[in-house]
Write a protein that holds these residues in place. Structure first.
Motif, PDB file in Angstrom:
ATOM      1  N   LYS A  65      -4.518  19.560 -17.382  1.00  0.00           N
ATOM      2  CA  LYS A  65      -5.174  18.358 -16.885  1.00  0.00           C
ATOM      3  C   LYS A  65      -6.612  18.346 -17.375  1.00  0.00           C
ATOM      4  O   LYS A  65      -7.243  19.396 -17.509  1.00  0.00           O
ATOM      5  CB  LYS A  65      -5.171  18.314 -15.346  1.00  0.00           C
ATOM      6  N   SER A  66      -7.113  17.151 -17.631  1.00  0.00           N
ATOM      7  CA  SER A  66      -8.532  17.040 -17.935  1.00  0.00           C
ATOM      8  C   SER A  66      -9.303  17.241 -16.636  1.00  0.00           C
ATOM      9  O   SER A  66      -8.729  17.168 -15.539  1.00  0.00           O
ATOM     10  CB  SER A  66      -8.848  15.674 -18.556  1.00  0.00           C
ATOM     11  N   GLU A  67     -10.591  17.514 -16.773  1.00  0.00           N
ATOM     12  CA  GLU A  67     -11.431  17.676 -15.578  1.00  0.00           C
ATOM     13  C   GLU A  67     -11.277  16.425 -14.709  1.00  0.00           C
ATOM     14  O   GLU A  67     -11.354  15.308 -15.211  1.00  0.00           O
ATOM     15  CB  GLU A  67     -12.896  17.843 -15.982  1.00  0.00           C
ATOM     16  N   GLY A  68     -11.021  16.609 -13.451  1.00  0.00           N
ATOM     17  CA  GLY A  68     -10.861  15.486 -12.540  1.00  0.00           C
ATOM     18  C   GLY A  68      -9.477  14.866 -12.540  1.00  0.00           C
ATOM     19  O   GLY A  68      -9.216  13.930 -11.797  1.00  0.00           O
ATOM     20  N   CYS A  89       4.011  29.539 -12.546  1.00  0.00           N
ATOM     21  CA  CYS A  89       3.437  28.237 -12.886  1.00  0.00           C
ATOM     22  C   CYS A  89       1.992  28.130 -12.444  1.00  0.00           C
ATOM     23  O   CYS A  89       1.578  28.781 -11.481  1.00  0.00           O
ATOM     24  CB  CYS A  89       4.224  27.111 -12.203  1.00  0.00           C
ATOM     25  N   ALA A  90       1.248  27.281 -13.158  1.00  0.00           N
ATOM     26  CA  ALA A  90      -0.129  26.986 -12.772  1.00  0.00           C
ATOM     27  C   ALA A  90      -0.522  25.644 -13.353  1.00  0.00           C
ATOM     28  O   ALA A  90       0.135  25.117 -14.258  1.00  0.00           O
ATOM     29  CB  ALA A  90      -1.083  28.068 -13.267  1.00  0.00           C
ATOM     30  N   LEU A  95     -10.004  22.959 -20.829  1.00  0.00           N
ATOM     31  CA  LEU A  95      -9.636  23.974 -21.823  1.00  0.00           C
ATOM     32  C   LEU A  95      -9.978  25.386 -21.368  1.00  0.00           C
ATOM     33  O   LEU A  95      -9.155  26.299 -21.472  1.00  0.00           O
ATOM     34  CB  LEU A  95     -10.315  23.663 -23.163  1.00  0.00           C
ATOM     35  N   THR A  96     -11.172  25.596 -20.864  1.00  0.00           N
ATOM     36  CA  THR A  96     -11.576  26.939 -20.451  1.00  0.00           C
ATOM     37  C   THR A  96     -10.643  27.485 -19.382  1.00  0.00           C
ATOM     38  O   THR A  96     -10.207  28.638 -19.449  1.00  0.00           O
ATOM     39  CB  THR A  96     -13.037  26.945 -19.962  1.00  0.00           C
ATOM     40  N   ALA A  97     -10.298  26.660 -18.408  1.00  0.00           N
ATOM     41  CA  ALA A  97      -9.386  27.096 -17.344  1.00  0.00           C
ATOM     42  C   ALA A  97      -8.004  27.425 -17.912  1.00  0.00           C
ATOM     43  O   ALA A  97      -7.365  28.399 -17.485  1.00  0.00           O
ATOM     44  CB  ALA A  97      -9.279  26.024 -16.266  1.00  0.00           C
ATOM     45  N   GLN A 101      -6.288  31.120 -17.792  1.00  0.00           N
ATOM     46  CA  GLN A 101      -4.993  31.336 -17.140  1.00  0.00           C
ATOM     47  C   GLN A 101      -4.043  32.088 -18.068  1.00  0.00           C
ATOM     48  O   GLN A 101      -3.362  33.024 -17.645  1.00  0.00           O
ATOM     49  CB  GLN A 101      -4.368  29.997 -16.719  1.00  0.00           C
ATOM     50  N   LEU A 102      -4.006  31.696 -19.336  1.00  0.00           N
ATOM     51  CA  LEU A 102      -3.132  32.383 -20.283  1.00  0.00           C
ATOM     52  C   LEU A 102      -3.570  33.835 -20.488  1.00  0.00           C
ATOM     53  O   LEU A 102      -2.727  34.724 -20.652  1.00  0.00           O
ATOM     54  CB  LEU A 102      -3.104  31.631 -21.613  1.00  0.00           C
ATOM     55  N   GLU A 103      -4.866  34.089 -20.465  1.00  0.00           N
ATOM     56  CA  GLU A 103      -5.374  35.457 -20.546  1.00  0.00           C
ATOM     57  C   GLU A 103      -4.982  36.250 -19.299  1.00  0.00           C
ATOM     58  O   GLU A 103      -4.559  37.408 -19.389  1.00  0.00           O
ATOM     59  CB  GLU A 103      -6.891  35.459 -20.715  1.00  0.00           C
TER      60      GLU A 103
END
Length: 113
Positions: A65-68, A89-90, A95-97, A101-103
């Motif tokens: 999702k984009s911010e917001g 799931c998450a 992008l940073t989030a 999460q993948l890390e």
């Protein structure tokens, strides 16, 4: 969200942990009613997360999702069903989030600065 998804897949191409298989199921976009009916008949499910990743026999699903941004009711339902089936799931906002999460799931090598 497309820009985020392209960037995430670029990171996966460069930084994926060994044994990671990632893909996107193209479900979104405009469909004529007849096309939508055909896809439903073939097993298409509205709300499937943007990234599906398999590693060591385990399924991970990440909705971008984009911010917001916010989840649709279909997305919430599908994520609940995936988790009930044993998937991890998450939802990531930005992008940073998504990369973090993948890390955290150890699907990407290295870390985001």
């Amino acid at each position: 969200e497309q820009i985020i998804q392209k960037a995430v897949f670029t990171h996966l191409q460069v930084r994926a942990a060994p044994g990671v298989f990632a893909f996107h199921v193209p479900m979104g976009g405009f469909r004529r009613p007849i096309e939508a009916a055909i896809f439903r008949g073939l097993g298409a499910v509205a709300g499937v997360p943007d990234l599906i990743i398999i590693k060591a026999g385990h399924c991970f699903a990440l909705e971008l999702k984009s911010e917001g941004g916010r989840l649709s009711d279909n997305q919430k339902l599908v994520i609940d069903r995936l988790m009930a089936a044993g998937a991890t799931c998450a939802v990531a906002f930005g992008l940073t989030a998504a990369l973090r999460q993948l890390e955290k799931w150890q699907l990407l090598l290295g870390t985001t600065a």
